[in-house]
Design a protein around this motif. Structure first.
Motif, PDB file in Angstrom:
ATOM      1  N   GLU A 159       0.773  -1.204   0.147  1.00 56.62           N
ATOM      2  CA  GLU A 159       0.007  -0.007   0.067  1.00 56.62           C
ATOM      3  C   GLU A 159       0.745   1.212  -0.179  1.00 56.62           C
ATOM      4  OE1 GLU A 159      -2.858   0.156   3.066  1.00 56.62           O
ATOM      5  OE2 GLU A 159      -4.089  -1.515   2.239  1.00 56.62           O
ATOM      6  N   GLU A 214       0.534   5.384   0.586  1.00 63.72           N
ATOM      7  CA  GLU A 214      -0.233   6.448   1.173  1.00 63.72           C
ATOM      8  C   GLU A 214      -0.123   7.651   0.278  1.00 63.72           C
ATOM      9  OE1 GLU A 214       0.290   8.218   5.141  1.00 63.72           O
ATOM     10  OE2 GLU A 214      -0.196   6.181   6.279  1.00 63.72           O
ATOM     11  N   LYS A 246      -5.805  10.858   6.037  1.00 60.39           N
ATOM     12  CA  LYS A 246      -5.246   9.738   5.389  1.00 60.39           C
ATOM     13  C   LYS A 246      -5.864   8.954   4.447  1.00 60.39           C
ATOM     14  CE  LYS A 246      -2.222   8.641   9.525  1.00 60.39           C
ATOM     15  NZ  LYS A 246      -1.892   7.600  10.314  1.00 60.39           N
ATOM     16  N   LYS A 247      -5.235   8.735   3.192  1.00 62.71           N
ATOM     17  CA  LYS A 247      -5.702   8.034   1.885  1.00 62.71           C
ATOM     18  C   LYS A 247      -4.686   7.128   1.568  1.00 62.71           C
ATOM     19  CE  LYS A 247      -8.032   9.151  -2.454  1.00 62.71           C
ATOM     20  NZ  LYS A 247      -8.153  10.428  -3.476  1.00 62.71           N
ATOM     21  N   SER A 248      -5.107   5.916   1.038  1.00 69.48           N
ATOM     22  CA  SER A 248      -4.015   4.926   0.627  1.00 69.48           C
ATOM     23  C   SER A 248      -4.483   4.257  -0.491  1.00 69.48           C
ATOM     24  CB  SER A 248      -3.616   4.209   1.685  1.00 69.48           C
ATOM     25  OG  SER A 248      -4.543   3.001   1.986  1.00 69.48           O
TER      26      SER A 248
END
Length: 271
Positions: free
Chosen positions: A22, A24, A37-39
């Motif tokens: 993953e 970010e 937060k976004k991944s």
């Protein structure tokens, strides 16, 4: 290519189990000093079994996770899940523990011009890995190996003092291959190594890779969106889409009788 059943070794060299990777991404601002937060999942539960002396072709559209898979196997990006190389769990190894295995696992990148230092001549570029992995070898021994590997990739001894900008794209890719194979790796990841080359030079590089594989029983993971190149080189093919392997198997079976609609559409567009 030689059919996988006819390859000499059936030794399981590399295996991944439920490999995830993953990244970010910068999300929107939710506060003057805070972002949400976004991944993105680049590699999603990928399991592969790679036998020594064979070639796995990894295909898919841009952004499908092909390169991220290669980077995760090399431990150049963080991932979770299992990675076994020659029955050793490299996922749990520290960088120091992994260092002796680095010579066994090498990579050739897409753009040789950006991956070769413009400040070093060809001798020094190929010598770098030897200095790190074979500190007990003297200069004369290293030079002998460098000259030998240059001849193996179709270059000449007189080129050792020249710099990357003095070579064509095809010659630079041969230098990048020489830098990797001088360490006699058992596993070589090739990340779009022919995409910047014209068709004639592509064919020469493919022939070179097939010859080197036969000579040293090397194992390849060939990452590409060029299905013609994959078909010419691969024993097995894995099709990636949105980080997942959606179809995998012997190359001839996957190309002749794809089972997934996405694979059929991809092949129809590219072939």
């Amino acid at each position: 290519p030689t059919h996988p059943q006819n390859k000499q070794s059936h030794h399981l060299l590399l295996q991944t189990k439920n490999l995830n990777c993953e990244f970010e991404l910068p999300g929107r601002w939710v506060h003057p000093f805070k972002r949400e937060k976004k991944s993105i999942t680049a590699v999603n539960r990928v399991s592969l079994a790679v036998h020594q002396g064979t070639t796995w072709g990894i295909v898919g559209e841009s952004g499908s996770g092909k390169t991220s898979l290669g980077m995760a196997i090399l431990k150049l990006v963080k991932s979770n899940g299992a990675i076994f190389f020659d029955n050793q769990d490299i996922q749990r190894m520290t960088n120091r523990q992994l260092r002796p295995l680095r010579s066994d696992i090498q990579i050739v990148f897409q753009d040789p011009f950006s991956s070769l230092s413009p400040r070093l001549n060809i001798r020094d570029i190929i010598d770098e890995g030897l200095e790190v992995h074979y500190p007990n070898m003297n200069k004369e021994q290293r030079l002998e190996l460098i000259l030998q590997v240059l001849l193996e990739v179709g270059l000449t001894e007189e080129m050792t003092g020249r710099f990357p900008h003095e070579f064509s794209g095809g010659q630079r890719q041969r230098i990048a291959i020489a830098r990797a194979i001088v360490l006699k790796p058992r596993f070589l990841i090739l990340d779009e190594p022919t995409s910047a080359l014209d068709v004639t030079i592509q064919g020469q590089i493919i022939e070179l890779l097939l010859d080197l594989q036969k000579k040293y029983n090397m194992t390849y993971m060939f990452i590409s969106h060029d299905l013609r190149v994959i078909r010419a080189l691969s024993d097995y093919v894995a099709v990636m889409h949105q980080g997942k392997i959606i179809e995998a198997g012997p190359a001839q079976e996957v190309f002749d009788s794809p089972t997934q609609e996405y694979t059929r559409t991809l092949f129809a567009a590219a072939l």
